[in-house]
Design an enzyme around this catalytic site. Structure first.
Site, PDB file in Angstrom:
ATOM      1  N   ASP A 178      -8.215   7.433  -5.429  1.00 47.62           N
ATOM      2  CA  ASP A 178      -6.553   7.022  -4.381  1.00 47.62           C
ATOM      3  C   ASP A 178      -6.478   6.632  -3.784  1.00 47.62           C
ATOM      4  O   ASP A 178      -5.870   8.132  -2.899  1.00 47.62           O
ATOM      5  CB  ASP A 178      -5.576   7.742  -5.424  1.00 47.62           C
ATOM      6  CG  ASP A 178      -4.613   7.054  -5.192  1.00 47.62           C
ATOM      7  OD1 ASP A 178      -3.985   6.146  -3.876  1.00 47.62           O
ATOM      8  OD2 ASP A 178      -3.436   7.033  -5.687  1.00 47.62           O
ATOM      9  N   LYS A 225      -4.864   2.413   6.050  1.00 47.26           N
ATOM     10  CA  LYS A 225      -4.657   1.553   4.767  1.00 47.26           C
ATOM     11  C   LYS A 225      -4.388   0.402   5.054  1.00 47.26           C
ATOM     12  O   LYS A 225      -4.267  -1.105   4.613  1.00 47.26           O
ATOM     13  CB  LYS A 225      -4.115   2.020   3.331  1.00 47.26           C
ATOM     14  CG  LYS A 225      -4.536   0.989   2.219  1.00 47.26           C
ATOM     15  CD  LYS A 225      -3.986   2.194   1.365  1.00 47.26           C
ATOM     16  CE  LYS A 225      -3.716   0.947  -0.326  1.00 47.26           C
ATOM     17  NZ  LYS A 225      -3.595   1.989  -1.581  1.00 47.26           N
ATOM     18  N   GLU A 268      -5.618  -0.453  -8.757  1.00 44.29           N
ATOM     19  CA  GLU A 268      -4.439   0.350  -8.601  1.00 44.29           C
ATOM     20  C   GLU A 268      -3.656   0.364 -10.055  1.00 44.29           C
ATOM     21  O   GLU A 268      -3.699   1.354 -10.747  1.00 44.29           O
ATOM     22  CB  GLU A 268      -3.959   0.915  -7.386  1.00 44.29           C
ATOM     23  CG  GLU A 268      -4.606   1.334  -6.235  1.00 44.29           C
ATOM     24  CD  GLU A 268      -3.880   1.338  -5.200  1.00 44.29           C
ATOM     25  OE1 GLU A 268      -2.652   1.402  -4.908  1.00 44.29           O
ATOM     26  OE2 GLU A 268      -4.520   1.479  -4.329  1.00 44.29           O
TER      27      GLU A 268
HETATM   28 MG    MG Z   1      -0.415   4.779  -4.613  1.00 47.43          MG
END
Ligand code: MG
Ligand code: ADP
Length: 614
Positions: free
Chosen positions: A23, A86, A186
């Site tokens: 992740d 990100k 996700e």
């Molecule tokens: Mg997250």
């Protein structure tokens, strides 16, 4: 290196090998794997903790730190401490221009649609390189903790990430020495961690609510025959737990009558606020001091403060449902993701809105990584109970400037599938465009396998950057690839069909995959050099043309100085040093920007737009 064999219909790796799930978060990143007891488990490298803050610091003598160590520099050395990278992955400057103020470090403004870069001291870093450093840290922690080399990973991205952001994530993985078997959404990973979607017979509609440190998103997914389809996403990329902390700090400032005091220990207060917020998971009153400042707050006050923010997330849920064309009672499950969903008010309001209990038993910081590990295990072929769809064993793409491979359908994509991208020309009046289709994992097309080549003819003569050529790939269930190119303004069109698997043995596919793993790092480095060169060449072309066209409007010194910088840029193009090239581009840009603005020359702005093939 151990040899691996790949099942060509499933894309799965036959030999038992560890594939980790990662992740890669805006605030925190972490890695998980399936342990010998066949359970997903997060990696906690001795004493370092599970969560790795997604922060990179560059020290003055070249040392790089990642994670908690880097976080300590947020206050003492903000210009050299990169957080939230990100947000910049796969984005152009134009995409992020509006929020430069949010970052304490320098984002390069070259006013083009090329991807952003970050300046640290004299060096330039791309978000891909920076994310690569975070991934490398995760890879090393995993290797250290499980005492096995880790070369393969599944990495998660938000459901709303576009192709360019997904490609950037893959590249970051490659740079870290990881073969990225799949990029997974996700919310899909979070559902898998709860076992939702693992039974191919069940059809379900679920809502995944993800409130992290700085971002919020909600996704509505439909799971059918083991396929996750994103029906809608909604959210706010500037709403998260950080806002809760800020609200608490402001409250304390007000309570202590410090509104007019300018030398407040802001960062200490912020950290104390985060501590207070987290403490509400087990107590109702927080009462501490930062220096002489009383930091007192009770749960009820906290909930009052954050209520409008939480309400905003509920409004997003409403919009997502509306976009998906669904009503609340059509949602079968609600999954909570992200550290900020530990806040009791958040849980209550989400459960109330969806009118059902929410899934929150799995640690919300870890749930995405755990799900990614499950996805990795499925790809590794260790879960025979799960139906895996046919996938394409090698990536399919076309050649772009400098002989680079631009992947359109990534390896391991489920088939049938379709994908496309828009390109443009790089030369004024260009009427033909060569489209060369390749298969393989290497960054340079010359190392890949050529499947087809054709010319899109009859593009009307336009300035460089104006034509809009859509290239679409359709890979059908029989493995036949149709490539279609259409110039949008004129409608000129060309189409070819190929069978990518034709004439390719399993051994050859395996060899191609192995080569891509061995050469991954060099390949990405080479690609970044070529990209820098291409950008530099375009800049030279644009700047020279600009001077030519505007001789009469420019002062003699402006012309000579510009041409001197152009010459220096040209010189750097032969150097093989991408940082030097970026530096020269930046210098030339800074220098010419004022005249360009002065002359308001439309052509210079438009000439560099879009990605061009040749
Ligand atoms: Mg997250
Ligand atoms: P991201 O996905 O953006 O990387 P995370 O899911 O790791 O972020 O969430 C980080 C956020 O979760 C931070 O704002 C942190 O303060 C918050 N958080 C962590 N624990 C708690 C808690 N017990 N209560 C409330 N918020 C928490």
């Amino acid at each position: 290196m151990a040899t691996v064999s790949i099942n060509l219909t499933t894309g799965s790796i036959q030999k038992e090998e560890i594939i980790v799930g990662i992740d890669l978060g805006t605030t925190n990143s972490l890695v998980a794997f399936i342990n010998p007891d066949k359970n997903p488990q997060v990696i906690n490298d001795t004493g370092k903790g599970v969560l790795v803050p997604s922060i990179v610091h560059f020290g003055s003598n070249g040392e790089v730190s990642v994670g908690n160590e880097a976080r300590d520099f947020l206050i003492s050395d903000p210009q050299n401490t990169i957080f939230s990278v990100k947000r910049l992955l796969g984005r152009s400057y134009k995409d992020v221009a509006g929020y430069q103020n949010y970052f304490s470090y320098k984002i390069i403004d070259d006013d083009t649609e090329s991807l952003v870069k970050i300046k640290v001291g004299d060096a330039f870093y791309t978000p891909v390189e920076l994310s690569g450093l975070i991934l490398k840290e995760l890879k090393e922690r995993a290797e250290h903790a499980i005492k096995t080399p880790v070369n393969k990973a599944v990495i998660t991205v938000p459901a709303y990430f576009n192709d360019s952001q997904r490609q950037a994530t893959r590249d970051a993985g490659k740079l870290a020495g990881l073969d990225v078997l799949r990029i997974v959404n996700e919310p899909t990973a979070a559902s898998l961690a709860y076992g939702i979607g693992l039974n191919p017979e069940e059809t379900k509609t679920i809502a995944v609510y993800d409130l992290g440190g700085g971002t919020f998103d909600v996704s509505i997914l439909q799971i059918q025959n083991g396929i996750f389809e994103v029906l809608a996403t909604n959210g706010d990329t500037f709403l998260g737990g950080d806002d809760f902390d800020r609200l608490i700090v402001n409250y304390w400032i007000e309570k202590n009558n410090l509104q007019n005091q300018h030398d407040l220990p802001q960062q200490e207060l912020r950290l104390k606020a985060e501590e207070a917020k987290k403490s509400f998971s087990h107590q109702n009153l927080f009462n501490e001091k930062v220096g002489e400042i009383w930091c007192t707050i009770d749960l009820e006050t906290f909930e009052k403060l954050i209520l409008p923010k939480v309400q905003q997330t509920i409004d997003s849920c409403k919009n997502a449902l509306k976009d998906a064309g669904l009503t609340i009672n059509q949602i079968d499950e609600v999954v909570m993701v992200g550290g900020s969903t530990r806040t009791a008010l958040v849980k209550r309001m989400v459960a109330e809105f969806f009118n059902r209990p929410v899934h929150d038993d799995v640690n919300p910081d870890e749930v995405v990584a755990l799900g990614a590990a499950i996805q990795a295990d499925i790809l590794a072929g260790n879960r025979t109970d799960i139906l895996l769809l046919d996938v394409t064993p090698l990536s399919l793409g076309i050649e772009t400037m400098g002989g680079l491979m631009d992947v359109i359908i990534p390896r391991n994509a489920k088939i049938p599938t379709k994908a496309g991208r828009q390109y443009t020309t790089s030369i004024d009046g260009q009427v033909n465009m060569k489209i060369a289709v390749y298969q393989g994992e290497r960054d340079l097309v010359k190392e890949n396998r050529k499947l087809a080549e054709f010319d899109l003819k009859g593009i009307p003569s336009m300035p460089a950057g104006f034509p809009k050529v859509d290239i679409n790939f359709l890979l059908n269930a029989d493995g036949i690839l149709t490539i279609q190119a259409v110039e949008q303004r004129s409608g000129v069109k060309q189409q070819v069909e190929v069978k990518p698997a034709y004439g390719l043995t399993d051994a050859e596919v395996e060899q191609m995959l192995m080569d891509s793993i061995t050469h991954a790092k060099d390949d990405v480095q080479q690609r970044m050099l070529i990209e820098a060169r291409t950008e530099g060449e375009q800049m030279v072309y644009t700047a020279e043309r600009f001077v030519q066209k505007n001789v009469e409007y420019l002062a003699a010194t402006e012309i000579t100085d510009t041409l001197k910088l152009v010459a220096e840029l040209k010189e750097s193009l032969t150097s093989g040093d991408k940082d030097l090239i970026h530096k020269q581009i930046d210098t030339l840009n800074e220098f010419t920007k004022p005249f360009a603005e002065r002359l308001m020359d439309q052509a210079i702005g438009t000439a560099m737009k879009g990605k061009s093939i040749e």
